[in-house]
Design a protein around this motif. Sequence first.
Motif, PDB file in Angstrom:
ATOM      1  N   ALA A 210       0.843  -1.209   0.000  1.00 13.86           N
ATOM      2  CA  ALA A 210       0.000   0.000   0.000  1.00 13.86           C
ATOM      3  C   ALA A 210       0.872   1.250   0.000  1.00 13.86           C
ATOM      4  CB  ALA A 210      -0.936  -0.012   1.212  1.00 13.86           C
ATOM      5  N   ARG A 211       1.877   1.248   0.838  1.00 10.96           N
ATOM      6  CA  ARG A 211       2.772   2.405   0.926  1.00 10.96           C
ATOM      7  C   ARG A 211       3.465   2.656  -0.425  1.00 10.96           C
ATOM      8  NH1 ARG A 211       4.095   1.726   5.717  1.00 10.96           N
ATOM      9  NH2 ARG A 211       5.536   0.007   5.410  1.00 10.96           N
ATOM     10  N   ARG A 212       3.933   1.582  -1.077  1.00 13.98           N
ATOM     11  CA  ARG A 212       4.591   1.715  -2.395  1.00 13.98           C
ATOM     12  C   ARG A 212       3.637   2.279  -3.439  1.00 13.98           C
ATOM     13  NH1 ARG A 212       8.404  -1.629  -4.699  1.00 13.98           N
ATOM     14  NH2 ARG A 212       7.957  -0.383  -6.535  1.00 13.98           N
ATOM     15  N   LEU A 213       2.343   1.941  -3.338  1.00 12.68           N
ATOM     16  CA  LEU A 213       1.355   2.428  -4.303  1.00 12.68           C
ATOM     17  C   LEU A 213       0.771   3.779  -3.909  1.00 12.68           C
ATOM     18  CD1 LEU A 213      -0.477  -0.945  -5.045  1.00 12.68           C
ATOM     19  CD2 LEU A 213       1.019   0.346  -6.610  1.00 12.68           C
ATOM     20  N   GLY A 214       1.225   4.335  -2.782  1.00  9.37           N
ATOM     21  CA  GLY A 214       0.737   5.627  -2.331  1.00  9.37           C
ATOM     22  C   GLY A 214      -0.653   5.563  -1.724  1.00  9.37           C
ATOM     23  N   LEU A 215      -0.983   4.405  -1.131  1.00 10.48           N
ATOM     24  CA  LEU A 215      -2.315   4.189  -0.567  1.00 10.48           C
ATOM     25  C   LEU A 215      -2.216   3.773   0.889  1.00 10.48           C
ATOM     26  CD1 LEU A 215      -3.714   2.014  -3.505  1.00 10.48           C
ATOM     27  CD2 LEU A 215      -4.104   4.458  -3.127  1.00 10.48           C
ATOM     28  N   ASN A 216      -3.365   3.672   1.550  1.00 10.81           N
ATOM     29  CA  ASN A 216      -3.410   3.013   2.855  1.00 10.81           C
ATOM     30  C   ASN A 216      -3.965   1.603   2.629  1.00 10.81           C
ATOM     31  OD1 ASN A 216      -6.347   2.990   3.139  1.00 10.81           O
ATOM     32  ND2 ASN A 216      -6.207   5.173   3.574  1.00 10.81           N
ATOM     33  N   VAL A 217      -3.952   0.785   3.647  1.00 10.33           N
ATOM     34  CA  VAL A 217      -4.342  -0.622   3.496  1.00 10.33           C
ATOM     35  C   VAL A 217      -5.820  -0.756   3.125  1.00 10.33           C
ATOM     36  CG1 VAL A 217      -4.538  -2.845   4.679  1.00 10.33           C
ATOM     37  CG2 VAL A 217      -2.493  -1.467   4.979  1.00 10.33           C
ATOM     38  N   THR A 218      -6.679   0.063   3.691  1.00 13.05           N
ATOM     39  CA  THR A 218      -8.102  -0.002   3.343  1.00 13.05           C
ATOM     40  C   THR A 218      -8.302   0.328   1.864  1.00 13.05           C
ATOM     41  OG1 THR A 218      -8.762   0.565   5.595  1.00 13.05           O
ATOM     42  CG2 THR A 218     -10.394   0.927   3.858  1.00 13.05           C
TER      43      THR A 218
ATOM     44  N   GLY B 221     -20.322   6.059   3.219  1.00 12.00           N
ATOM     45  CA  GLY B 221     -19.569   7.294   3.432  1.00 12.00           C
ATOM     46  C   GLY B 221     -18.069   7.045   3.424  1.00 12.00           C
ATOM     47  N   ALA B 222     -17.641   5.978   4.078  1.00  9.00           N
ATOM     48  CA  ALA B 222     -16.215   5.634   4.094  1.00  9.00           C
ATOM     49  C   ALA B 222     -15.739   5.271   2.693  1.00  9.00           C
ATOM     50  CB  ALA B 222     -15.949   4.489   5.067  1.00  9.00           C
ATOM     51  N   VAL B 223     -16.577   4.557   1.940  1.00  9.74           N
ATOM     52  CA  VAL B 223     -16.204   4.174   0.574  1.00  9.74           C
ATOM     53  C   VAL B 223     -16.088   5.410  -0.310  1.00  9.74           C
ATOM     54  CG1 VAL B 223     -17.054   3.010  -1.511  1.00  9.74           C
ATOM     55  CG2 VAL B 223     -16.969   1.796   0.652  1.00  9.74           C
ATOM     56  N   THR B 224     -16.902   6.413  -0.075  1.00 11.93           N
ATOM     57  CA  THR B 224     -16.775   7.657  -0.844  1.00 11.93           C
ATOM     58  C   THR B 224     -15.374   8.238  -0.658  1.00 11.93           C
ATOM     59  OG1 THR B 224     -19.138   8.126  -0.728  1.00 11.93           O
ATOM     60  CG2 THR B 224     -17.674  10.010  -1.132  1.00 11.93           C
ATOM     61  N   GLY B 225     -14.889   8.233   0.571  1.00 14.54           N
ATOM     62  CA  GLY B 225     -13.524   8.709   0.838  1.00 14.54           C
ATOM     63  C   GLY B 225     -12.481   7.857   0.138  1.00 14.54           C
TER      64      GLY B 225
END
Length: 150
Positions: free
Chosen positions: A16-24, A56-60
């Motif tokens: 996730a970190r390598r792709l610039g994302l968080n785990v969720t 709502g979380a999925v929108t984020g």
Amino acid sequence: MDRMIATAQFGQQDIARRLGLNVTDLTCLGFLVEASTAGESLVAGDLAERARLTTGAVTGVLNRLEKAGYIRRAPDPDDRRRVVVVMEETAQERILAVYRPVYERLGALFADYGADEIAVLTDWFTRARGLFEEALRDIREQAPEPPEGR
């Protein structure tokens, strides 16, 4: 098994970190890749259900994935009130670039096994996943333990 699960969890954090994302976000991206590969379209509600998140979380999540260039939203051709999530053309290759070393090593490992052995491994992992999901459902449905000393 516990060690393998822990290694996978740490690996997801690193990927996730390598792709610039968080785990969720990476988990949701995985569901989107899976759907795209199967020729399915997902709307935000589908993704929320699969990822066990609120809409709502999925929108984020979708906002972040869109900003990072992994997905775009498009009108649902069957219902103009809904929006489908579409993988960007470059997304799959960007993801594979990070996962490729893992897949190559797993491919080499599978090459050590015959077709009958792979069938047994496939059966075991498929059934184990089902049992694991069932056990986790039971855990979620149980009331939490009261803190010690109370």
